[in-house]
Design a protein around this motif. Structure first.
Motif, PDB file in Angstrom:
ATOM      1  N   TRP A  92      -4.231  30.835  38.043  1.00 32.00           N
ATOM      2  CA  TRP A  92      -3.806  29.860  39.045  1.00 32.00           C
ATOM      3  C   TRP A  92      -4.111  30.303  40.468  1.00 32.00           C
ATOM      4  N   TRP A 135      13.631  26.224  38.845  1.00 26.61           N
ATOM      5  CA  TRP A 135      12.328  25.579  38.978  1.00 26.61           C
ATOM      6  C   TRP A 135      12.395  24.328  39.839  1.00 26.61           C
ATOM      7  N   ASN A 184      11.912  25.780  43.302  1.00 28.85           N
ATOM      8  CA  ASN A 184      10.528  26.171  43.542  1.00 28.85           C
ATOM      9  C   ASN A 184       9.623  24.963  43.735  1.00 28.85           C
ATOM     10  N   THR A 185       9.800  23.930  42.891  1.00 29.83           N
ATOM     11  CA  THR A 185       8.928  22.757  42.981  1.00 29.83           C
ATOM     12  C   THR A 185       9.210  21.954  44.247  1.00 29.83           C
ATOM     13  N   TYR A 226      10.060  23.214  47.048  1.00 26.91           N
ATOM     14  CA  TYR A 226       9.366  23.983  48.093  1.00 26.91           C
ATOM     15  C   TYR A 226       7.865  23.684  48.082  1.00 26.91           C
ATOM     16  N   ILE A 227       7.256  23.689  46.892  1.00 26.01           N
ATOM     17  CA  ILE A 227       5.808  23.454  46.787  1.00 26.01           C
ATOM     18  C   ILE A 227       5.445  22.059  47.289  1.00 26.01           C
ATOM     19  N   MET A 237       6.717  21.958  51.422  1.00 29.27           N
ATOM     20  CA  MET A 237       6.271  22.950  52.401  1.00 29.27           C
ATOM     21  C   MET A 237       5.059  22.517  53.236  1.00 29.27           C
ATOM     22  N   ALA A 266      -0.475  26.263  54.796  1.00 20.99           N
ATOM     23  CA  ALA A 266       0.138  25.987  53.490  1.00 20.99           C
ATOM     24  C   ALA A 266      -0.636  26.664  52.372  1.00 20.99           C
ATOM     25  N   MET A 300       0.711  29.781  49.901  1.00 23.44           N
ATOM     26  CA  MET A 300       0.684  29.673  48.439  1.00 23.44           C
ATOM     27  C   MET A 300      -0.189  30.758  47.815  1.00 23.44           C
ATOM     28  N   ALA A 344       1.064  33.738  45.284  1.00 21.39           N
ATOM     29  CA  ALA A 344       0.461  33.843  43.949  1.00 21.39           C
ATOM     30  C   ALA A 344      -0.145  35.231  43.721  1.00 21.39           C
ATOM     31  N   GLN A 382       7.104  35.382  51.972  1.00 20.48           N
ATOM     32  CA  GLN A 382       6.413  35.198  50.697  1.00 20.48           C
ATOM     33  C   GLN A 382       6.626  36.377  49.746  1.00 20.48           C
ATOM     34  N   ASN A 391       9.594  35.307  47.892  1.00 18.88           N
ATOM     35  CA  ASN A 391       9.174  34.219  47.008  1.00 18.88           C
ATOM     36  C   ASN A 391       8.449  34.765  45.784  1.00 18.88           C
TER      37      ASN A 391
END
Length: 392
Positions: free
Chosen positions: A154, A228, A231-232, A234-235, A238, A253, A257, A261, A311, A314
């Motif tokens: 990912w 979750w 988290n979602t 935020y995604i 954001m 952004a 991310m 990751a 992050q 995170n």
């Protein structure tokens, strides 16, 4: 010298095959998901409402199908054959999206194929757990390294997805995904083992016991859905928050991310290494504490430097719950790795559905900052619930 020779002898080709299978399946999935809304908008000419409906129907179908399949996967048949079937459905789904632009076909046949395809990943992890238990390998580290392959996929997949879609078109994108699923089928067919099924825990009627009847499993599932959802939200929010509210560059952004990751991979590996010594519950509580600090930081700090520094928290939050959370479900449901892994993945899907509704409502009525206040509250609630789940 002796230790090096021992290490060389300990390299297991089946172990490497599981790593490759999880990475290849992850890459194939990561090619399609990031650009799906763009595909529906540009190629299918779907309005925003129909795009949102597609994602909702897709998520619900995935939950229903995976639950139905999971009940059978732990009690009958060869799990490897089920994985092959799911990858074949994924290949057919990629071909359908490559050559069909009819919305009704995509939201019916496409969603069905996608739901069947989504079962492949939890079943690969379930087969890996059975193999690790049978071969006396360290299941936690084995699963953590596999989960790191998925995270790596990912990191690579989304940029590659946009590059293929924008430069060569969606037909090329979905054909590349189909080719990758074909390689996955060949890899799984010729390298992954068929593991003899351990006798599942049974009721007197001969059906596997439902994990939902176990108080600890129920509590962990609700806590996982809550994590979750945070988290979602935020995604989703954001990119809008940093541009519309904070006035920061939109490209930040992607940088945030990508940083998270990349940091998740070493976090997963470290969590797998220390899980046996520290305990899964302690690691999960540590992850949730990091999540609480992360969302509190989003509420308190607004500079680009602070957002980048956050992050790390995170990554600790997601890196641990993504790997150790799944293993905790498996330990709470011995003899049913397929059902346990599916409960974990369904908690993610349920969190995604809830997050979409909550984020849209909150940001429209109270502004983007309200999303992170709620995420902070949910993270604290998840910590309290996880602390009540037994450590196994």
């Amino acid at each position: 010298m002796k230790s090096l020779l021992t290490r060389k002898r300990s390299v297991n080709p089946v172990y490497l095959a599981f790593m490759a299978a999880s990475f290849m399946t992850g890459i194939a999935g990561a090619l399609q998901a990031p650009t799906l809304s763009l595909f529906l908008t540009r190629e299918v000419q779907a309005r925003p409402f129909w795009v949102g409906l597609f994602f909702t129907v897709n998520a619900i179908a995935g939950i229903v199908v995976s639950l139905l399949v999971a009940k059978r996967s732990d009690s009958r048949g060869d799990r490897r054959n089920l994985i092959l079937f799911c990858c074949l459905m994924a290949l057919c789904n990629a071909l359908l999206f490559a050559f069909t632009r009819h919305y009704l076909t995509l939201i019916t046949l496409g969603v069905l194929l996608s739901a069947l395809a989504s079962v492949s990943m939890p079943q690969i992890f379930a087969l890996a757990r059975e193999y690790a238990d049978q071969s006396a390998r360290e299941a936690v580290m084995f699963s953590s390294v596999m989960r790191a392959q998925l995270s790596l996929a990912w990191v690579i997949g989304p940029p590659l997805s946009f590059a293929l879609a924008l430069n060569f078109g969606f037909v090329t994108l979905f054909l590349v995904a189909a080719a990758l699923f074909l390689l996955c089928i060949l890899l799984i067919k010729f390298t992954l083992p068929s593991v003899p099924r351990a006798a599942p825990l049974m009721q007197s009627g001969g059906m596997p016991l439902s994990g939902w009847r176990d108080r600890d499993v129920r509590l962990l599932f609700i806590a996982s859905v809550t994590m979750w959802t945070c988290n979602t939200m935020y995604i989703i929010d954001m990119p809008l928050y940093i541009s519309a509210t904070l006035g920061l560059p939109e490209k930040l952004a992607g940088l945030l991310m990508g940083t998270a990751a990349g940091l998740e991979i070493p976090v997963m590996l470290l969590a797998g290494h220390y899980a046996k010594r520290t305990g899964k519950r302690n690691l999960m509580l540590m992850a949730l504490a990091a999540g609480i600090l992360f969302y509190a930081g989003l509420v308190l700090f607004r500079s680009q430097t602070a957002l980048m520094a956050l992050q790390l928290f995170n990554a600790v939050f997601i890196g641990i719950i993504a790997g150790i959370g799944m293993l905790w479900f498996q330990d709470l449901m011995p003899g049913r790795p397929g059902a346990a892994t599916t409960m974990f993945t369904n908690s993610i899907s349920t969190g995604m559905i809830l997050a979409g509704v909550i984020q849209g409502t909150l940001s429209e009525r109270f502004g983007h900052i309200a999303v992170y206040w709620l995420a902070l509250g949910l993270a604290i609630a998840a910590f309290a619930m996880s602390a009540r789940v037994k450590n196994v």
